[in-house]
Write a protein that holds these residues in place. Sequence first.
Motif, PDB file in Angstrom:
ATOM      1  N   SER A 172       0.700  -1.486  -0.191  1.00  0.00           N
ATOM      2  CA  SER A 172      -0.219  -0.428  -0.060  1.00  0.00           C
ATOM      3  C   SER A 172       0.488   1.302  -0.228  1.00  0.00           C
ATOM      4  N   MET A 173       0.493   2.507  -0.986  1.00  0.00           N
ATOM      5  CA  MET A 173       0.904   3.624  -0.765  1.00  0.00           C
ATOM      6  C   MET A 173       0.278   4.649   0.750  1.00  0.00           C
ATOM      7  N   ASP A 174      -0.686   4.701   1.160  1.00  0.00           N
ATOM      8  CA  ASP A 174      -0.662   5.055   1.829  1.00  0.00           C
ATOM      9  C   ASP A 174       0.028   5.205   3.331  1.00  0.00           C
ATOM     10  N   GLY A 200      -4.255  -0.531  -9.187  1.00  0.00           N
ATOM     11  CA  GLY A 200      -4.351  -0.653  -7.562  1.00  0.00           C
ATOM     12  C   GLY A 200      -5.790  -2.011  -7.493  1.00  0.00           C
ATOM     13  N   SER A 218       4.359  -0.739   3.220  1.00  0.00           N
ATOM     14  CA  SER A 218       5.243  -0.416   2.430  1.00  0.00           C
ATOM     15  C   SER A 218       6.104  -0.729   1.447  1.00  0.00           C
ATOM     16  N   TYR A 222       8.252   4.761  -3.969  1.00  0.00           N
ATOM     17  CA  TYR A 222       7.991   5.471  -5.433  1.00  0.00           C
ATOM     18  C   TYR A 222       6.527   4.479  -5.629  1.00  0.00           C
ATOM     19  N   ARG A 223       5.842   4.886  -6.365  1.00  0.00           N
ATOM     20  CA  ARG A 223       4.747   4.088  -6.738  1.00  0.00           C
ATOM     21  C   ARG A 223       5.749   3.252  -8.252  1.00  0.00           C
ATOM     22  N   ARG A 225       5.632  -0.405 -10.592  1.00  0.00           N
ATOM     23  CA  ARG A 225       4.683  -0.889 -11.155  1.00  0.00           C
ATOM     24  C   ARG A 225       4.634  -2.382 -10.846  1.00  0.00           C
ATOM     25  N   ALA A 229       6.240  -4.245  -7.937  1.00  0.00           N
ATOM     26  CA  ALA A 229       6.304  -4.438  -6.488  1.00  0.00           C
ATOM     27  C   ALA A 229       6.130  -5.574  -6.084  1.00  0.00           C
TER      28      ALA A 229
END
Length: 243
Positions: A172-174, A200, A218, A222-223, A225, A229
């Motif tokens: 999760s990017m959060d 996502g 995490s 960075y985001r 692909r 990930a």
Amino acid sequence: MEVKRFFSEIITRAGSIVRLDAVQSRHILKVLRIKSGEEVELFDGKGNAARASVMNVPGNIVNVRVMDIETGKFKGVLEIDIALGVLKEKAMNVAIQKLSELGVKRFIPIMCDFSVPVLNNPEAAQKKRARWGRISLESTKQCGRANSMEILPPVKFKEFLKMDSGKKFFGSMDVPESFKRDIFKDNNEKVICAVGPEGGFSEKEDEELKVNHFTPVSLGLYRLRAETAAITAAAILSSLLRK
Ligand code: SAM
């Protein structure tokens, strides 16, 4: 010199003769041009291996004679499962190849809200899975692992949530925190990490993952692909749980 590995579904005892399939035979004869008498390694993808020698080759199919069964050769199996939202073909293939190299035990393709392509047709899903299986087997051959990464049939997101698993995470990017070593009691711990597809996880899926006790983690600043990930999650987990 590195001994080349070949897949055989059945590996019995020293002295037995094993007939390789057309793909393996072609690899021996046409690609590597291995001659009769040369030594190869056989593996069955289930943890067994043997030293074998190539026999006289009259046609296009190769027979090998098992010299001895190799026991205790392989490292322990990591109990790491990676679930990944179904991606487009190329990205999915990359993910499967690299996850196999990293020692992932089971790969679970999930049909998510934002998955492209949609695998609703069972025949198409079966065909894809067979192709993924071949990629995983090729990777087993190349990287020297004993057990091939198991590829489960694609599952719907809701069914995925009900599957039996150990410690549960999702990329999760959060959140700022990654996996922490001290959350694992020992290296035999069963772990699963889910990663969303290119688009996502949907908000609903994100919520449901949390309700079902998946911890968001995490995987970097960075985001990434989706395939990167998934590979990153496997790399971090395999370094934390290495046997
Ligand atoms: N547009 C999507 C979004 O903003 O959520 C991007 C999705 S990303 C391409 C695909 C999946 O990779 C995400 O659902 C997440 O599971 C994972 N992912 C990508 N970068 C990540 C990161 N830095 N940390 C954790 N997970 C990441």
